[in-house]
Design an enzyme around this catalytic site. Structure first.
Site, PDB file in Angstrom:
ATOM      1  N   GLN A  11      -9.045  81.322  95.753  1.00 17.67           N
ATOM      2  CA  GLN A  11      -8.754  80.647  97.018  1.00 17.67           C
ATOM      3  C   GLN A  11      -9.073  79.156  96.928  1.00 17.67           C
ATOM      4  OE1 GLN A  11      -9.624  82.495 100.961  1.00 17.67           O
ATOM      5  NE2 GLN A  11     -10.891  83.911  99.783  1.00 17.67           N
ATOM      6  N   ASP A  37     -11.699  82.032  79.975  1.00 19.44           N
ATOM      7  CA  ASP A  37     -12.635  83.064  80.393  1.00 19.44           C
ATOM      8  C   ASP A  37     -14.040  82.485  80.224  1.00 19.44           C
ATOM      9  OD1 ASP A  37     -14.320  85.206  80.722  1.00 19.44           O
ATOM     10  OD2 ASP A  37     -13.239  86.544  79.354  1.00 19.44           O
ATOM     11  N   TYR A  62     -16.773  86.719  90.198  1.00 13.07           N
ATOM     12  CA  TYR A  62     -16.457  88.108  90.514  1.00 13.07           C
ATOM     13  C   TYR A  62     -16.902  88.316  91.947  1.00 13.07           C
ATOM     14  CZ  TYR A  62     -15.965  93.156  90.153  1.00 13.07           C
ATOM     15  OH  TYR A  62     -15.563  94.457  90.346  1.00 13.07           O
ATOM     16  N   THR A  63     -15.956  88.466  92.862  1.00 12.76           N
ATOM     17  CA  THR A  63     -16.276  88.465  94.299  1.00 12.76           C
ATOM     18  C   THR A  63     -16.014  89.795  94.996  1.00 12.76           C
ATOM     19  OG1 THR A  63     -14.059  87.614  94.815  1.00 12.76           O
ATOM     20  CG2 THR A  63     -15.817  85.988  94.490  1.00 12.76           C
ATOM     21  N   TYR A 124     -23.654  91.912  93.717  1.00 10.30           N
ATOM     22  CA  TYR A 124     -22.949  90.635  93.855  1.00 10.30           C
ATOM     23  C   TYR A 124     -23.934  89.496  94.117  1.00 10.30           C
ATOM     24  CZ  TYR A 124     -20.205  86.918  96.039  1.00 10.30           C
ATOM     25  OH  TYR A 124     -19.676  85.697  96.374  1.00 10.30           O
ATOM     26  N   LYS A 128     -24.963  86.406  91.517  1.00  7.99           N
ATOM     27  CA  LYS A 128     -24.736  85.004  91.890  1.00  7.99           C
ATOM     28  C   LYS A 128     -26.050  84.224  91.862  1.00  7.99           C
ATOM     29  CE  LYS A 128     -21.386  83.301  93.223  1.00  7.99           C
ATOM     30  NZ  LYS A 128     -20.348  82.512  92.490  1.00  7.99           N
ATOM     31  N   TRP A 149     -18.073  83.424 104.099  1.00  7.75           N
ATOM     32  CA  TRP A 149     -16.924  83.923 104.852  1.00  7.75           C
ATOM     33  C   TRP A 149     -15.660  83.069 104.639  1.00  7.75           C
ATOM     34  CZ3 TRP A 149     -18.453  86.058 110.327  1.00  7.75           C
ATOM     35  CH2 TRP A 149     -19.596  86.863 110.219  1.00  7.75           C
TER      36      TRP A 149
END
Length: 281
Positions: A11, A37, A62-63, A124, A128, A149
């Protein structure tokens, strides 16, 4: 100015590719996962030595929050090892890394500041947070930007999901007891570009989201209002919509630090959302 964007299909990566058109004198290199990568140290080293970027904006992540509970290895490779290799081979460049509100457990009664204690609830958030620590240990120049968000014109996100659902049903149930702040990817992208324009900012961790506070229910309600959708929106509790990964019940971020550093005004989430909904509807 040489700028390398990892995760160019994300995004934020796609948003930055549009903003890049406003800076034709900068040398932009947008690289997707197939092209770079970030978990492959030798490839990272090769690309950074060849291109020698002044800035890296790491949008690769990786979300998949729920899938991460089972895909632990890949989540840690992308979210922890990737930032480690970028930091280790950064040279004199400046790394801007996108992190998350999921590093917090959601038990705070007030907006989280950067120095508040972290306590992720799932894989997750843990992966992070480990990535943040790798950057702090290995990068000479960096800014870690925690956000929340995310939504926008590109990729899959809550806004897109709600609009798609509104075409299939007249009744939608949305969680009302998880509180945070919707963040328009375009506003975040502008923040990242402002950091580049300042030739970097003080090393550290920063919070960025739009202004204001909302539940997912509030978010959905505003989406349908601005899109002119007339449907029944049912408020439910988080336990009524079980997910594999736990999510913080409260993850509002205090933005004072980055506003003072960059000297700009952040739009309210409703203001940005209305513009986006009008653009894509």
């Amino acid at each position: 100015m040489k700028i390398l964007i990892t995760g160019s299909k994300s995004q934020i990566g796609k948003e930055l590719s549009q903003r890049a058109l406003n800076f034709p004198d900068w040398d932009w290199k947008f690289m997707s996962k197939k092209e770079l990568d970030i978990t492959d140290e030798s490839k990272v080293k090769q690309i950074l030595e060849e291109f020698q970027p002044d800035f890296i904006i790491n949008c690769a992540a990786y979300t998949a929050v729920d899938k991460a509970e089972d895909a632990t290895e890949i989540a840690y490779k992308v979210n922890s090892e990737g930032p480690k290799w970028l930091s280790a081979h950064l040279g004199n460049g400046f790394l801007i890394h996108i992190s998350t509100d999921f590093v917090f457990d959601g038990n705070s009664p007030i907006a989280y500041q950067e120095e508040d204690g972290t306590s992720p609830l799932g894989v997750y958030g843990h992966s992070k947070l480990k990535g943040e620590k790798e950057i702090q240990d290995k990068a000479n120049r960096y800014a870690i930007i925690r956000t929340s968000w995310l939504y926008g014109e590109y990729g899959q996100n809550f806004l897109k999901t709600m609009l798609d659902l509104s075409k299939k049903t007249n009744t939608i149930s949305v969680v009302t007891d998880q509180i945070g702040t919707p963040t328009f990817t375009g506003d975040l992208a502008q923040c990242l570009i402002d950091i580049v324009l300042k030739n970097g900012i003080t090393n550290g961790t920063y919070h960025f989201s739009n202004e204001g506070v909302a539940s997912w229910y509030d978010f959905a309600q505003s989406i349908f209002e601005y899109a002119g959708k007339n449907l029944e929106l049912k408020p439910i509790k988080a336990y009524e919509y079980p997910t594999q990964a736990k999510r913080p019940h409260f993850s509002v971020l205090d933005k004072s630090k980055i506003k003072n550093e960059l000297g700009f005004k952040i739009p309210h989430w409703r203001e940005s959302l209305k513009k986006v909904v009008v653009d894509i509807s």
